[in-house]
Motif scaffolding. Structure first.
Motif, PDB file in Angstrom:
ATOM      1  N   VAL A 126       0.815  -1.195   0.000  1.00 60.66           N
ATOM      2  CA  VAL A 126       0.000   0.000   0.000  1.00 60.66           C
ATOM      3  C   VAL A 126       0.863   1.266   0.000  1.00 60.66           C
ATOM      4  CG1 VAL A 126      -1.751   1.280   1.281  1.00 60.66           C
ATOM      5  CG2 VAL A 126      -1.845  -1.205   1.217  1.00 60.66           C
ATOM      6  N   SER A 127       1.850   1.295   0.837  1.00 60.36           N
ATOM      7  CA  SER A 127       2.660   2.490   1.037  1.00 60.36           C
ATOM      8  C   SER A 127       3.555   2.772  -0.165  1.00 60.36           C
ATOM      9  CB  SER A 127       3.536   2.285   2.281  1.00 60.36           C
ATOM     10  OG  SER A 127       4.443   3.344   2.426  1.00 60.36           O
ATOM     11  N   ASP A 128       4.069   4.006  -0.221  1.00 61.76           N
ATOM     12  CA  ASP A 128       5.041   4.328  -1.260  1.00 61.76           C
ATOM     13  C   ASP A 128       6.463   4.048  -0.775  1.00 61.76           C
ATOM     14  OD1 ASP A 128       5.133   6.339   0.579  1.00 61.76           O
ATOM     15  OD2 ASP A 128       5.319   7.958  -0.873  1.00 61.76           O
ATOM     16  N   HIS A 129       6.592   3.445   0.407  1.00 58.93           N
ATOM     17  CA  HIS A 129       7.883   3.035   0.950  1.00 58.93           C
ATOM     18  C   HIS A 129       8.012   1.518   0.834  1.00 58.93           C
ATOM     19  CE1 HIS A 129       7.156   6.904   2.895  1.00 58.93           C
ATOM     20  NE2 HIS A 129       8.465   7.018   2.940  1.00 58.93           N
ATOM     21  N   ASN A 130       9.232   1.061   0.599  1.00 64.83           N
ATOM     22  CA  ASN A 130       9.473  -0.373   0.545  1.00 64.83           C
ATOM     23  C   ASN A 130       9.972  -0.858   1.898  1.00 64.83           C
ATOM     24  OD1 ASN A 130      10.093   0.506  -2.479  1.00 64.83           O
ATOM     25  ND2 ASN A 130       9.378  -1.584  -2.429  1.00 64.83           N
ATOM     26  N   ASP A 179       2.393   1.461  -8.657  1.00 65.11           N
ATOM     27  CA  ASP A 179       2.588   1.960 -10.019  1.00 65.11           C
ATOM     28  C   ASP A 179       3.513   1.072 -10.839  1.00 65.11           C
ATOM     29  OD1 ASP A 179       0.988   4.220  -9.595  1.00 65.11           O
ATOM     30  OD2 ASP A 179       2.661   5.297  -8.683  1.00 65.11           O
ATOM     31  N   ASP A 180       4.461   0.460 -10.183  1.00 63.30           N
ATOM     32  CA  ASP A 180       5.444  -0.367 -10.870  1.00 63.30           C
ATOM     33  C   ASP A 180       4.817  -1.704 -11.270  1.00 63.30           C
ATOM     34  OD1 ASP A 180       7.676  -1.663 -11.808  1.00 63.30           O
ATOM     35  OD2 ASP A 180       8.761  -1.672  -9.904  1.00 63.30           O
ATOM     36  N   PRO A 181       4.851  -2.065 -12.563  1.00 66.75           N
ATOM     37  CA  PRO A 181       4.237  -3.326 -13.003  1.00 66.75           C
ATOM     38  C   PRO A 181       4.787  -4.559 -12.282  1.00 66.75           C
ATOM     39  CG  PRO A 181       4.812  -1.980 -14.892  1.00 66.75           C
ATOM     40  CD  PRO A 181       5.381  -1.296 -13.683  1.00 66.75           C
ATOM     41  N   ILE A 182       6.061  -4.550 -11.949  1.00 67.54           N
ATOM     42  CA  ILE A 182       6.647  -5.696 -11.231  1.00 67.54           C
ATOM     43  C   ILE A 182       6.074  -5.776  -9.823  1.00 67.54           C
ATOM     44  CG2 ILE A 182       8.791  -6.654 -10.277  1.00 67.54           C
ATOM     45  CD1 ILE A 182       8.484  -7.005 -13.307  1.00 67.54           C
ATOM     46  N   ASP A 183       5.912  -4.627  -9.159  1.00 73.04           N
ATOM     47  CA  ASP A 183       5.293  -4.631  -7.833  1.00 73.04           C
ATOM     48  C   ASP A 183       3.860  -5.132  -7.907  1.00 73.04           C
ATOM     49  OD1 ASP A 183       7.569  -3.683  -6.620  1.00 73.04           O
ATOM     50  OD2 ASP A 183       6.879  -1.613  -6.463  1.00 73.04           O
TER      51      ASP A 183
END
Length: 95
Positions: free
Chosen positions: A21-25, A70-74
């Motif tokens: 969910v977050s924009d942090h990994n 946003d990243d397709p791999i994510d």
């Protein structure tokens, strides 16, 4: 990390996890110590699941859930994680 720290803890590893969910990994820090995994079961896909009438509709329902990334791999990793989580329990209970 410093070389002194790595000398003290040679088996430690750090891994970037997929964000849900977050924009942090999130980061996973492992001490390298062996853990008791006797209570955990590996995920194994069984071909017999494909013959179950509920398999495809359930997989589609899980796959079609929206992902906040946003990243397709994510996105792919998150959806695969959801499928694995569901079908790991489903396979144990149904088959």
């Amino acid at each position: 990390m410093s070389f002194d720290w790595e000398d003290l803890f040679p088996l430690v590893t750090v891994r970037k996890l997929v964000r849900d969910v977050s924009d942090h990994n999130p980061l996973l820090l492992s001490s390298g110590a062996k853990k008791n995994t006797s209570h955990q079961h590996e995920f194994r896909f069984e071909l017999s699941w494909l013959r179950d009438d509920n398999f495809y509709p359930t997989a589609k329902r899980i796959w079609d859930q929206p992902v906040r990334a946003d990243d397709p791999i994510d996105i792919l990793n998150i959806k695969l994680k959801w499928l694995k989580k569901y079908f790991k329990g489903w396979g144990s209970n149904v088959f």
